[in-house]
Design an enzyme around this catalytic site. Structure first.
Site, mmCIF file in Angstrom:
data_model
loop_
_atom_site.group_PDB
_atom_site.id
_atom_site.type_symbol
_atom_site.label_atom_id
_atom_site.label_comp_id
_atom_site.label_asym_id
_atom_site.label_seq_id
_atom_site.Cartn_x
_atom_site.Cartn_y
_atom_site.Cartn_z
ATOM 1 N N LYS A 185 0.793 -1.230 0.000
ATOM 2 C CA LYS A 185 0.000 0.000 0.000
ATOM 3 C C LYS A 185 0.827 1.284 0.000
ATOM 4 C CE LYS A 185 -4.445 -1.312 0.215
ATOM 5 N NZ LYS A 185 -5.491 -0.794 -0.683
ATOM 6 N N SER B 226 -8.989 -0.687 6.252
ATOM 7 C CA SER B 226 -9.032 -1.758 7.260
ATOM 8 C C SER B 226 -7.683 -1.932 7.935
ATOM 9 C CB SER B 226 -9.465 -3.080 6.614
ATOM 10 O OG SER B 226 -8.549 -3.452 5.603
#
Length: 327
Positions: free
Chosen positions: A54, A79
């Site tokens: 990410k 999340s």
């Protein structure tokens, strides 16, 4: 002018972020190749900064913000892995960050996000919309919303994994047959497929999702966006998207060959294999693609298979239970 995700946009993203990220290993292990009669390469994004892929997309987005945007601060919803990436990037660049996270997110992801200086807002993933919470806060505070997947800059950043894979395969003069990649909103697989399909037109690329959360697979099969309303939990907390991104689906429906689904038991088996054979700690979502290979390996015999291990952020107690076969 609307940006387009392309080989060029991914090359530009890599030039932008390469000084801040790890060129993660692409490894092959003889014991696995011999056992499954395949040539398997694992791309270990579990070894990336912040413990997942990410950081690539987050930095590509953050590094393009104007001075005015940086002063306003950033908000994101996640999340956990996007949360860590955005908060890390903001800390690096001196930007204030606010992250909307599910209250049941793994403790390690919450703690690392807070450690990066982010203000964390909790929500209930079964009853509340993280997108709406974040959008309302962005409108109220003027912060820049950094989406986890449905953004051209984010997708191009994740696509730099495809660039690294291509460079390594070219160096070894290897042509891949299959790529397996975990999928939530679809940004990772959209970026990787955009890059690799330029060079390997016959490459078959498959999304991998947890049982009950196969919105991308269903959407690919029906040729349109399909939303799901799961009533079950999954160990793969990072892969619990209910609808694919609009931008990512437009890419994936053109690039992907289909999708696979794995259950928690299959994911645990994959985590154990990664630990035993590669000495790698993987989170459930990160091991989902490995689980799909183990489940469907007969389809991949005598083929060159690329598997994305997307992250390694797992609570130590859960990891120990899985390795000891107690969970």
């Amino acid at each position: 002018m609307l940006k387009k995700v392309s080989k060029e946009s991914i090359n530009q993203a890599y030039a932008r972020i390469k000084g801040h990220i790890v060129n993660t290993p692409l490894i092959s292990v003889n014991s696995i190749n011999d056992k499954f009669n395949s040539k398997v390469f694992f791309k270990l994004e579990s070894e990336q900064k912040t413990g997942s892929f990410k950081i690539r997309g987050a930095l590509n987005k953050l590094l393009q913000l104007t001075s005015a945007d940086k002063k306003k601060g950033v908000i994101a919803y996640s999340s956990g892995n996007h949360a860590q990436a955005v908060s890390y990037g903001c800390k690096l660049l001196g930007i204030n960050s606010m992250i909307v996270m599910p209250k049941d997110a793994p403790k390690i992801k919450i703690l690392k996000t807070k450690k990066n200086g982010a203000d964390v807002i909790f929500y209930d993933r079964l009853t509340q919309s993280r997108e709406k919470i974040a959008e309302d806060l962005a409108n109220k505070t003027g912060r820049v919303l950094v989406k986890p997947f449905d953004d051209q800059d984010i997708i191009s950043g994740q696509g730099t994994i495809g660039l690294e894979i291509y460079n390594e395969l070219r160096r070894k003069e290897i042509e891949p047959d299959v790529l397996l990649c975990c999928c939530s909103g679809g940004g990772l697989i959209a970026g990787i497929s955009t890059y690799l399909k330029n060079y390997f037109s016959k490459l078959s690329i498959y999304s991998v999702e947890p049982q009950y959360y196969d919105d991308m697979k269903r959407s690919l099969e029906r040729g349109r966006l399909v939303s799901i309303n799961p009533t079950h939990n999954t160990l793969c907390d990072a892969l619990t998207c209910k609808t694919p991104g609009k931008l990512t689906f437009e890419i994936n429906k053109k690039k992907l060959s289909g999708g696979f689904v794995v259950n928690d038991s299959e994911v645990k088996k994959a985590i154990r294999l990664l630990s035993k054979e590669l000495n790698i700690i993987s989170e459930p979502g990160g091991a989902a693609s490995v689980a799909s290979f183990l489940k469907n390996y007969k389809n991949f015999q005598e083929k060159v298979v690329i598997i994305i291990v997307s992250g390694g952020n797992i609570d130590s107690t859960l990891f120990k239970k899985i390795i000891n076969n107690n969970e």
